[in-house]
Design a protein around this motif. Structure first.
Motif, PDB file in Angstrom:
ATOM      1  N   MET A  26       0.327  -2.456  23.794  1.00 10.96           N
ATOM      2  CA  MET A  26      -1.053  -2.102  24.142  1.00 10.96           C
ATOM      3  C   MET A  26      -1.394  -2.817  25.446  1.00 10.96           C
ATOM      4  O   MET A  26      -1.304  -4.040  25.532  1.00 10.96           O
ATOM      5  N   ALA A  27      -1.760  -2.041  26.467  1.00  6.73           N
ATOM      6  CA  ALA A  27      -2.108  -2.623  27.773  1.00  6.73           C
ATOM      7  C   ALA A  27      -3.444  -3.354  27.673  1.00  6.73           C
ATOM      8  O   ALA A  27      -4.271  -3.043  26.813  1.00  6.73           O
ATOM      9  N   PRO A  28      -3.662  -4.328  28.549  1.00 10.39           N
ATOM     10  CA  PRO A  28      -4.936  -5.059  28.528  1.00 10.39           C
ATOM     11  C   PRO A  28      -6.108  -4.145  28.887  1.00 10.39           C
ATOM     12  O   PRO A  28      -6.036  -3.403  29.865  1.00 10.39           O
ATOM     13  N   ILE A 228       3.433 -12.097  32.890  1.00  8.92           N
ATOM     14  CA  ILE A 228       2.477 -11.859  33.979  1.00  8.92           C
ATOM     15  C   ILE A 228       2.411 -10.368  34.244  1.00  8.92           C
ATOM     16  O   ILE A 228       3.390  -9.643  33.998  1.00  8.92           O
ATOM     17  N   ARG A 229       1.244  -9.924  34.671  1.00  4.74           N
ATOM     18  CA  ARG A 229       1.075  -8.529  35.095  1.00  4.74           C
ATOM     19  C   ARG A 229       0.860  -8.496  36.595  1.00  4.74           C
ATOM     20  O   ARG A 229       0.044  -9.239  37.135  1.00  4.74           O
ATOM     21  N   LEU A 230       1.613  -7.624  37.276  1.00  2.00           N
ATOM     22  CA  LEU A 230       1.448  -7.409  38.718  1.00  2.00           C
ATOM     23  C   LEU A 230       1.186  -5.929  38.969  1.00  2.00           C
ATOM     24  O   LEU A 230       1.570  -5.074  38.162  1.00  2.00           O
ATOM     25  N   LEU A 265       4.330  -4.314  34.914  1.00  2.68           N
ATOM     26  CA  LEU A 265       3.901  -3.735  36.188  1.00  2.68           C
ATOM     27  C   LEU A 265       2.943  -2.595  35.933  1.00  2.68           C
ATOM     28  O   LEU A 265       3.247  -1.679  35.167  1.00  2.68           O
ATOM     29  N   ARG A 266       1.811  -2.667  36.591  1.00  7.27           N
ATOM     30  CA  ARG A 266       0.916  -1.508  36.584  1.00  7.27           C
ATOM     31  C   ARG A 266       1.220  -0.708  37.835  1.00  7.27           C
ATOM     32  O   ARG A 266       0.973  -1.164  38.949  1.00  7.27           O
ATOM     33  N   GLU A 267       1.766   0.483  37.622  1.00  9.15           N
ATOM     34  CA  GLU A 267       2.247   1.282  38.753  1.00  9.15           C
ATOM     35  C   GLU A 267       1.718   2.699  38.686  1.00  9.15           C
ATOM     36  O   GLU A 267       2.383   3.591  38.156  1.00  9.15           O
ATOM     37  N   THR A 273      -4.441   9.041  36.996  1.00 10.51           N
ATOM     38  CA  THR A 273      -5.809   9.406  36.600  1.00 10.51           C
ATOM     39  C   THR A 273      -6.692   8.178  36.467  1.00 10.51           C
ATOM     40  O   THR A 273      -7.850   8.275  36.097  1.00 10.51           O
ATOM     41  N   PHE A 274      -6.165   6.993  36.746  1.00  7.29           N
ATOM     42  CA  PHE A 274      -6.984   5.769  36.782  1.00  7.29           C
ATOM     43  C   PHE A 274      -6.416   4.941  37.921  1.00  7.29           C
ATOM     44  O   PHE A 274      -5.672   4.003  37.732  1.00  7.29           O
ATOM     45  N   GLY A 275      -6.739   5.347  39.134  1.00  8.75           N
ATOM     46  CA  GLY A 275      -6.102   4.808  40.315  1.00  8.75           C
ATOM     47  C   GLY A 275      -4.874   5.648  40.622  1.00  8.75           C
ATOM     48  O   GLY A 275      -4.156   6.053  39.713  1.00  8.75           O
ATOM     49  N   ALA A 319       3.604   0.028  28.427  1.00 12.54           N
ATOM     50  CA  ALA A 319       2.264  -0.388  27.986  1.00 12.54           C
ATOM     51  C   ALA A 319       1.320   0.802  28.136  1.00 12.54           C
ATOM     52  O   ALA A 319       1.242   1.414  29.206  1.00 12.54           O
ATOM     53  N   PHE A 320       0.627   1.104  27.035  1.00 10.38           N
ATOM     54  CA  PHE A 320      -0.305   2.239  27.015  1.00 10.38           C
ATOM     55  C   PHE A 320      -1.734   1.697  27.036  1.00 10.38           C
ATOM     56  O   PHE A 320      -2.095   0.876  26.195  1.00 10.38           O
ATOM     57  N   GLY A 321      -2.539   2.185  27.966  1.00  7.48           N
ATOM     58  CA  GLY A 321      -3.915   1.723  28.089  1.00  7.48           C
ATOM     59  C   GLY A 321      -4.892   2.629  27.371  1.00  7.48           C
ATOM     60  O   GLY A 321      -5.159   2.476  26.172  1.00  7.48           O
ATOM     61  N   ARG A 322      -5.402   3.618  28.098  1.00  9.41           N
ATOM     62  CA  ARG A 322      -6.438   4.483  27.514  1.00  9.41           C
ATOM     63  C   ARG A 322      -5.970   5.185  26.256  1.00  9.41           C
ATOM     64  O   ARG A 322      -6.769   5.446  25.347  1.00  9.41           O
ATOM     65  N   THR A 323      -4.673   5.478  26.184  1.00 10.24           N
ATOM     66  CA  THR A 323      -4.167   6.171  24.997  1.00 10.24           C
ATOM     67  C   THR A 323      -4.261   5.268  23.770  1.00 10.24           C
ATOM     68  O   THR A 323      -4.561   5.737  22.663  1.00 10.24           O
ATOM     69  N   THR A 347     -17.986   5.072  26.923  1.00 13.64           N
ATOM     70  CA  THR A 347     -18.112   3.924  26.005  1.00 13.64           C
ATOM     71  C   THR A 347     -17.089   2.815  26.295  1.00 13.64           C
ATOM     72  O   THR A 347     -16.962   1.887  25.503  1.00 13.64           O
ATOM     73  N   TRP A 348     -16.397   2.914  27.448  1.00  9.28           N
ATOM     74  CA  TRP A 348     -15.395   1.887  27.744  1.00  9.28           C
ATOM     75  C   TRP A 348     -16.009   0.495  27.737  1.00  9.28           C
ATOM     76  O   TRP A 348     -15.446  -0.433  27.180  1.00  9.28           O
ATOM     77  N   TYR A 349     -17.146   0.358  28.415  1.00  9.97           N
ATOM     78  CA  TYR A 349     -17.724  -0.982  28.581  1.00  9.97           C
ATOM     79  C   TYR A 349     -19.083  -1.110  27.908  1.00  9.97           C
ATOM     80  O   TYR A 349     -19.798  -2.078  28.133  1.00  9.97           O
TER      81      TYR A 349
HETATM   82  C1  LIG Z   1     -11.526   0.520  30.125  1.00  7.76           C
HETATM   83  C2  LIG Z   1     -10.417  -0.125  30.881  1.00  7.76           C
HETATM   84  C3  LIG Z   1     -10.338  -1.497  30.937  1.00  7.76           C
HETATM   85  C4  LIG Z   1      -9.276  -2.134  31.591  1.00  7.76           C
HETATM   86  N1  LIG Z   1      -9.188  -3.497  31.580  1.00  7.76           N
HETATM   87  C5  LIG Z   1      -8.104  -4.110  32.074  1.00  7.76           C
HETATM   88  C6  LIG Z   1      -7.925  -5.515  31.915  1.00  7.76           C
HETATM   89  O1  LIG Z   1      -8.730  -6.215  31.298  1.00  7.76           O
HETATM   90  N2  LIG Z   1      -6.820  -6.074  32.472  1.00  7.76           N
HETATM   91  C7  LIG Z   1      -5.879  -5.333  33.153  1.00  7.76           C
HETATM   92  O2  LIG Z   1      -4.895  -5.881  33.634  1.00  7.76           O
HETATM   93  N3  LIG Z   1      -6.024  -3.994  33.286  1.00  7.76           N
HETATM   94  C8  LIG Z   1      -7.085  -3.380  32.743  1.00  7.76           C
HETATM   95  N4  LIG Z   1      -7.198  -2.006  32.822  1.00  7.76           N
HETATM   96  C9  LIG Z   1      -6.063  -1.221  33.317  1.00  7.76           C
HETATM   97  C10 LIG Z   1      -5.196  -0.786  32.134  1.00  7.76           C
HETATM   98  O3  LIG Z   1      -4.518  -1.878  31.551  1.00  7.76           O
HETATM   99  C11 LIG Z   1      -4.142   0.236  32.565  1.00  7.76           C
HETATM  100  O4  LIG Z   1      -3.424  -0.305  33.625  1.00  7.76           O
HETATM  101  C12 LIG Z   1      -4.769   1.567  33.001  1.00  7.76           C
HETATM  102  O5  LIG Z   1      -5.653   2.041  32.007  1.00  7.76           O
HETATM  103  C13 LIG Z   1      -3.691   2.624  33.267  1.00  7.76           C
HETATM  104  O6  LIG Z   1      -2.905   2.794  32.101  1.00  7.76           O
HETATM  105  P1  LIG Z   1      -3.117   4.096  31.166  1.00  7.76           P
HETATM  106  O7  LIG Z   1      -2.839   5.277  32.041  1.00  7.76           O
HETATM  107  O8  LIG Z   1      -2.106   3.937  30.056  1.00  7.76           O
HETATM  108  O9  LIG Z   1      -4.524   4.079  30.683  1.00  7.76           O
HETATM  109  C14 LIG Z   1      -8.278  -1.359  32.221  1.00  7.76           C
HETATM  110  C15 LIG Z   1      -8.380   0.034  32.186  1.00  7.76           C
HETATM  111  C16 LIG Z   1      -9.416   0.652  31.520  1.00  7.76           C
HETATM  112  C17 LIG Z   1      -9.472   2.161  31.446  1.00  7.76           C
END
Ligand SMILES: Cc1cc2nc3c(=O)[nH]c(=O)nc-3n(C[C@H](O)[C@H](O)[C@H](O)COP(=O)(O)O)c2cc1C
Length: 368
Positions: A26-28, A228-230, A265-267, A273-275, A319-323, A347-349
Motif C-alpha cells: 500500500m503506497a503512502p 526510502i521513497r524517491l 520509486l514513484r515514477e 493520472t496523478f502527475g 505499491a498501489f496508491g489510489r487503488t 474525499t481524499w483529504y
Molecule cells: C490522496 C493522496 C495522498 C497521497 N499522499 C502521499 C503521501 O503521504 N506520501 C507520498 O509519498 N505520496 C503520497 N501520494 C502519492 C501516492 O503514494 C502515489 O504515488 C500516487 O497516488 C500514484 O500512485 P497510484 O497511481 O497507485 O495512485 C498521495 C496520493 C494521493 C492520491
C-alpha cells in the motif's frame, strides 16, 4: 507468459527484516484524519486495519516535527501523545495479520507559516509557485529560509526522535519521504538547491543530506527496517534536476551501500493520472546500482501491468496508491479478478469517515 524464474505478484518477498506475504504494497497516502495537534484518531485504526492484507502498509506521510509538517490534520511522530495514539493503529493492523511502516515527512518549503508557526525552511531561499493547504483554505507559498549548516545536526536529531517514536509506537519499520519535492528532494535537485557549502553544488554534496538522514535513521531502526521513497523522473511540485539520471543513480548507490530494506520509486509515465512526465523512468538504471528490493509505483491498477514489471526484472514489488485507498481488500480483488471500486478524489483529504472507511470489501460468502 511469465518467465519460469520470475515470481508472481502474489508470492512473498523479504524486505530487509520484514516478511511481506505478497508483492502488493500500500503506497503512502495522506488522508487528513488526525487532529490539529497531529494526533492519530480512532478512525485511522479502522482505516488501516481494513487494509491489513497489503504485503506492507506504508503509512500516510507523518511529520517528524512541527517545522516539517504543514498539511492540515496530518499526523506526527514527535510527541508522546502522538506515539500513544499510533499504538492502537499498529496493534490492530498486527492483530489482523498485517505489517505497517511509518513514512516520515519533512515538507521543507511546501508548508505555510500559519500551520507550522514559523518561516518554512529549505535548502536555499526559494519558494514554491502556487498555494499551500492551510487551516484557512489555500494560501500563497512563502519564501523559505535556507537551513543553516549548524542546524543540520538538529534536523538529524528530529529524524532520530521520529524513528525512535515510530518503533515505540509499534511500527515494523520506517520509510523516509525523499520524494515529491519535499525537504530531501529540495536538497537533492539543482533547481532548488543553490548552496555553496558541503550540502550543495556537486551531486555528491546534494546527496549528502539524504545519506546522512538514512544513516541516522538506520542507526536507530536498523538498515533492514529502513526504506526510502524517491521520485526520480521529472518535475515534482516545482522541484527538478538537470541530470536526474546521474543524480539518482548516485543516490541509489549510497542507499545500496547502507543496505536499506527496500527502495520505493514513484515514477509517473506520460499517461500518468496523478502527475505525468515524459522523462523516462529511471528504475532500469537504478536497478543496475541498487541491489536490494526495488518497489515501483504510479498508475498500476491491474495484475497484468504489475506482473509485467516483475517479469521484466525491473522491480520486485508494486505499491498501489489510489487503488488501495478505494479497495481495502485489494490483494484479494486482484487475485480473484474482482471489480475495483473507483477512488473519489473529493474525499481524499476531507475530515470524517466518508470516503475513508466506507469503501466496501468483497462480500464474504458463507463457507457452507
Ligand atoms: C490522496 C493522496 C495522498 C497521497 N499522499 C502521499 C503521501 O503521504 N506520501 C507520498 O509519498 N505520496 C503520497 N501520494 C502519492 C501516492 O503514494 C502515489 O504515488 C500516487 O497516488 C500514484 O500512485 P497510484 O497511481 O497507485 O495512485 C498521495 C496520493 C494521493 C492520491
Amino acid at each position: 507468459m511469465p518467465a519460469l524464474s520470475s515470481p508472481s505478484l502474489f508470492d512473498p518477498i523479504q524486505l530487509g527484516a520484514i516478511h511481506s506475504p505478497n508483492r502488493i504494497l500500500m503506497a503512502p497516502l495522506t488522508r487528513g484524519r488526525a487532529t490539529r495537534d497531529a494526533v492519530p484518531t480512532e478512525l485511522m485504526v479502522e482505516y488501516y486495519t481494513q487494509r491489513a492484507s497489503a504485503g506492507v502498509i506504508i503509512s500516510e506521510a507523518t511529520g517528524i516535527s512541527r517545522e516539517g509538517l504543514g498539511w492540515p490534520f496530518a499526523p506526527g511522530l514527535w510527541t508522546d501523545e502522538q506515539v500513544e495514539a499510533w499504538k492502537p493503529v499498529t496493534s490492530s493492523v498486527h492483530a489482523a495479520g498485517g505489517r505497517i511502516i511509518a513514512q516520515m515527512w519533512h515538507m521543507g518549503r511546501q508548508v505555510h507559516s500559519s500551520v507550522i508557526g514559523g518561516q518554512p525552511v529549505s535548502s536555499s531561499a526559494t519558494a514554491t509557485a502556487g498555494q499551500a493547504h492551510t487551516y484557512d483554505g489555500k494560501q500563497d507559498f512563502e519564501a523559505a529560509r535556507p537551513l543553516q549548516i549548524d542546524e543540520i545536526p538538529r534536523l538529524l536529531n528530529d529524524y532520530e526522535l521520529a524513528t525512535r517514536n515510530a518503533l515505540a509506537a509499534g511500527f515494523d519499520g520506517v520509510q523516509i519521504h525523499g520524494a515529491n519535492g519535499y525537504l530531501l528532494d529540495q536538497f537533492l535537485r539543482d533547481n532548488a538547491n543553490f548552496r555553496d557549502d558541503i550540502y550543495g553544488g556537486s551531486i555528491e554534496n546534494r546527496v549528502r543530506l539524504m545519506r546522512e538522514v538514512v544513516e541516522r535513521v538506520a542507526s536507530v531502526a536498523g538498515a533492514d527496517r529502513t526504506s526510502i521513497r524517491l521520485s526520480p523522473n521529472g518535475e515534482s511540485q516545482g522541484v527538478d534536476d538537470s541530470s536526474p539520471d546521474k543524480l539518482f543513480t548516485m543516490a541509489a548507490r549510497a542507499l545500496d551501500e547502507i543496505g536499506i530494506a527496500f527502495l520505493e520509486l514513484r515514477e509517473p509515465g506520460p499517461e500518468g493520472t496523478f502527475g505525468r512526465t515524459d522523462v523516462p523512468k529511471l528504475s532500469p538504471a537504478i536497478r543496475q546500482v541498487f541491489s536490494g528490493p526495488l518497489v515501483v509505483n504510479s498508475d498500476y491498477t491491474t495484475v497484468e501491468e504489475a506482473q509485467a514489471v516483475i517479469d521484466a526484472g525491473t522491480a520486485d514489488a508494486i505499491a498501489f496508491g489510489r487503488t488501495f485507498l478505494a479497495n481495502p481488500d485489494l490483494p484479494e480483488r486482484l487475485r480473484t479478478g474482482a471489480e475495483l471500486n473507483p477512488s473519489d478524489w473529493k474525499t481524499w483529504y476531507s475530515q470524517g469517515p466518508e470516503g475513508y472507511v466506507d469503501y466496501p470489501a468483497l462480500a464474504r460468502v458463507a463457507a457452507e
